[in-house]
Design an enzyme around this catalytic site. Sequence first.
Site, PDB file in Angstrom:
ATOM      1  N   ASN A 264      42.700  37.911  59.984  1.00 32.77           N
ATOM      2  CA  ASN A 264      42.838  39.140  59.203  1.00 32.77           C
ATOM      3  C   ASN A 264      41.436  39.604  58.801  1.00 32.77           C
ATOM      4  O   ASN A 264      40.781  38.973  57.969  1.00 32.77           O
ATOM      5  CB  ASN A 264      43.697  38.837  57.973  1.00 32.77           C
ATOM      6  CG  ASN A 264      43.848  40.026  57.043  1.00 32.77           C
ATOM      7  OD1 ASN A 264      43.141  41.035  57.178  1.00 32.77           O
ATOM      8  ND2 ASN A 264      44.754  39.916  56.091  1.00 32.77           N
TER       9      ASN A 264
ATOM     10  N   HIS B 181      48.331  46.517  60.716  1.00 35.73           N
ATOM     11  CA  HIS B 181      47.349  45.609  60.116  1.00 35.73           C
ATOM     12  C   HIS B 181      47.707  44.180  60.538  1.00 35.73           C
ATOM     13  O   HIS B 181      48.876  43.798  60.553  1.00 35.73           O
ATOM     14  CB  HIS B 181      47.379  45.750  58.593  1.00 35.73           C
ATOM     15  CG  HIS B 181      46.537  44.747  57.894  1.00 35.73           C
ATOM     16  ND1 HIS B 181      45.250  44.447  58.292  1.00 35.73           N
ATOM     17  CD2 HIS B 181      46.801  43.930  56.816  1.00 35.73           C
ATOM     18  CE1 HIS B 181      44.755  43.516  57.493  1.00 35.73           C
ATOM     19  NE2 HIS B 181      45.675  43.190  56.595  1.00 35.73           N
TER      20      HIS B 181
ATOM     21  N   CYS C  91      42.685  46.507  53.002  1.00 39.71           N
ATOM     22  CA  CYS C  91      43.092  46.397  54.410  1.00 39.71           C
ATOM     23  C   CYS C  91      43.645  47.719  54.958  1.00 39.71           C
ATOM     24  O   CYS C  91      43.778  47.884  56.169  1.00 39.71           O
ATOM     25  CB  CYS C  91      44.134  45.303  54.584  1.00 39.71           C
ATOM     26  SG  CYS C  91      43.556  43.714  53.987  1.00 39.71           S
TER      27      CYS C  91
HETATM   28  O1  UT7 Z   1      45.624  41.618  54.233  1.00 39.31           O
HETATM   29  C1  UT7 Z   1      46.115  41.103  53.059  1.00 39.31           C
HETATM   30  C2  UT7 Z   1      47.555  40.922  53.136  1.00 39.31           C
HETATM   31  N1  UT7 Z   1      47.877  39.539  53.046  1.00 39.31           N
HETATM   32  C3  UT7 Z   1      48.985  39.093  53.615  1.00 39.31           C
HETATM   33  O2  UT7 Z   1      49.710  39.816  54.234  1.00 39.31           O
HETATM   34  C4  UT7 Z   1      49.366  37.637  53.382  1.00 39.31           C
HETATM   35  C5  UT7 Z   1      50.848  37.524  53.104  1.00 39.31           C
HETATM   36  N2  UT7 Z   1      51.286  36.161  52.906  1.00 39.31           N
HETATM   37  C6  UT7 Z   1      51.367  35.267  53.930  1.00 39.31           C
HETATM   38  O3  UT7 Z   1      51.024  35.568  55.051  1.00 39.31           O
HETATM   39  C7  UT7 Z   1      51.970  33.917  53.638  1.00 39.31           C
HETATM   40  O4  UT7 Z   1      52.610  33.932  52.385  1.00 39.31           O
HETATM   41  C8  UT7 Z   1      50.940  32.744  53.682  1.00 39.31           C
HETATM   42  C9  UT7 Z   1      50.440  32.524  55.099  1.00 39.31           C
HETATM   43  C10 UT7 Z   1      49.780  33.051  52.744  1.00 39.31           C
HETATM   44  C11 UT7 Z   1      51.636  31.452  53.210  1.00 39.31           C
HETATM   45  O5  UT7 Z   1      52.730  31.185  54.074  1.00 39.31           O
HETATM   46  P1  UT7 Z   1      54.151  30.753  53.459  1.00 39.31           P
HETATM   47  O6  UT7 Z   1      55.050  30.507  54.588  1.00 39.31           O
HETATM   48  O7  UT7 Z   1      54.540  31.820  52.471  1.00 39.31           O
HETATM   49  O8  UT7 Z   1      53.814  29.401  52.762  1.00 39.31           O
HETATM   50  P2  UT7 Z   1      54.096  28.985  51.247  1.00 39.31           P
HETATM   51  O9  UT7 Z   1      53.132  29.656  50.348  1.00 39.31           O
HETATM   52  O10 UT7 Z   1      55.566  29.135  50.975  1.00 39.31           O
HETATM   53  O11 UT7 Z   1      53.784  27.442  51.297  1.00 39.31           O
HETATM   54  C12 UT7 Z   1      54.644  26.504  51.977  1.00 39.31           C
HETATM   55  C13 UT7 Z   1      53.993  25.152  51.904  1.00 39.31           C
HETATM   56  C14 UT7 Z   1      53.513  24.767  50.501  1.00 39.31           C
HETATM   57  O12 UT7 Z   1      53.704  23.386  50.349  1.00 39.31           O
HETATM   58  P3  UT7 Z   1      54.937  22.815  49.500  1.00 39.31           P
HETATM   59  O13 UT7 Z   1      54.755  23.397  48.133  1.00 39.31           O
HETATM   60  O14 UT7 Z   1      56.155  23.335  50.187  1.00 39.31           O
HETATM   61  O15 UT7 Z   1      54.756  21.349  49.580  1.00 39.31           O
HETATM   62  C15 UT7 Z   1      52.032  25.071  50.568  1.00 39.31           C
HETATM   63  O16 UT7 Z   1      51.297  24.269  49.660  1.00 39.31           O
HETATM   64  O17 UT7 Z   1      52.845  25.139  52.740  1.00 39.31           O
HETATM   65  C16 UT7 Z   1      51.718  24.681  51.988  1.00 39.31           C
HETATM   66  N3  UT7 Z   1      50.522  25.312  52.509  1.00 39.31           N
HETATM   67  C17 UT7 Z   1      49.805  24.790  53.508  1.00 39.31           C
HETATM   68  N4  UT7 Z   1      49.938  23.663  54.220  1.00 39.31           N
HETATM   69  C18 UT7 Z   1      49.027  23.416  55.183  1.00 39.31           C
HETATM   70  C19 UT7 Z   1      49.970  26.485  52.119  1.00 39.31           C
HETATM   71  N5  UT7 Z   1      48.870  26.737  52.867  1.00 39.31           N
HETATM   72  C20 UT7 Z   1      48.746  25.696  53.725  1.00 39.31           C
HETATM   73  C21 UT7 Z   1      47.823  25.378  54.734  1.00 39.31           C
HETATM   74  N6  UT7 Z   1      48.006  24.253  55.443  1.00 39.31           N
HETATM   75  N7  UT7 Z   1      46.779  26.193  55.034  1.00 39.31           N
END
Ligand code: UT7
Length: 330
Positions: free
Chosen positions: A287, A257, A111
């Site tokens: 993204n 980005h 990226c």
């Molecule tokens: O260009 C490459 C660079 N990449 C990035 O910059 C990505 C960086 N990371 C992020 O943007 C975030 O970490 C994500 C968007 C990938 C995830 O967001 P988060 O707020 O960190 O969510 P999380 O991983 O803490 O998950 C919270 C909850 C989980 O459920 P439980 O375990 O709390 O029950 C996940 O299973 O949200 C759940 N979850 C979803 N729920 C509905 C994860 N993805 C989804 C989804 N829809 N798509």
Amino acid sequence: MGINILAMGNYVPDQKLKNDDLTRFVETNDEWIRTRTGIIERPMAGWEPTWYMGKKAAEAAVKKAGIDVSEIGLVISCTATSDFHTPSMASIIQNEIGAVNAGAFDLNAACTGFVYALDTARRFVETDDGLKYVLIVANEALSRFLDFTDRSSCILFGDGAAAAVVEKSSKLYSSVLGSDGSGGKLLCARALAQVPELATDAPEDFTDEFPDMPLHKLFQNGKEVYKFATSILPKSFTLAADKIGMTKDDIDWFVPHQANIRIIETAAKKLGVPMDKFIVTLDHFGNTSSASIPLALNEGIEKGLIKRGQKLALIGFGAGLTYGGIILEY
Ligand code: UT7
């Protein structure tokens, strides 16, 4: 010695995947995606190969620049989603647009690719007086290596391309490029498989910390990458700004980005910069990896927000883990 962005061009596929469409693949919903990422829809390549999107963006940029394509001395394509291991996307695009006098190579800094490519182009035009124009093409088809069973990653990415024709200039310029390879395993996709008939046992001291993942499918540890992104985004800007004695107040537009609106908001807060100084396009592009910064930059220019003479900060981060910041006058 700096660089002048003479003209830019964008190409995004017509096909759009809205948040609700993703419920076809994984258990998710529009509200979660909007509030946790800021993304509403993303363009998705259908029949378009990566190089084709790059070619269309390149043609638009060359047309806008008003130059003869034979004057391009170098084509750099930044991509993490090449159609082929070889030939390079740059060689295909060079041939497709008829840039007969250009060298061509691909650059993969994920990226951060456009930031790396722009800084590389700047060094080429500085050291080669015969090199008039460099064409940078950021082209990505992330959809082709997404794991559509992983809801934490497949909702984030989009496909598209953006290109820039650049030339030597004495305008203000500063850059920093960096990498923390220890984070490689946090965001990765395997390219090659072992031949089972030839596979031998690995020596005992061999370590492969990379996760098991389906071949060609993206793996991401979202939480760790999020932490890296929110700290490296302000740091990359500060490192580049310090080199030329500038501060956030000297910058007209920040073009980061486009990974997650919460990453941009956190970085804005850390830098003490209001959000209305940030160009944000992730709501409609998602993204798009290396294409995200130039797509946003060109959209800002076409909307009349970014004007000639203004100071810009382009800040990238991504797999590698790579990062980079460029401060330049548009
Ligand atoms: O260009 C490459 C660079 N990449 C990035 O910059 C990505 C960086 N990371 C992020 O943007 C975030 O970490 C994500 C968007 C990938 C995830 O967001 P988060 O707020 O960190 O969510 P999380 O991983 O803490 O998950 C919270 C909850 C989980 O459920 P439980 O375990 O709390 O029950 C996940 O299973 O949200 C759940 N979850 C979803 N729920 C509905 C994860 N993805 C989804 C989804 N829809 N798509």
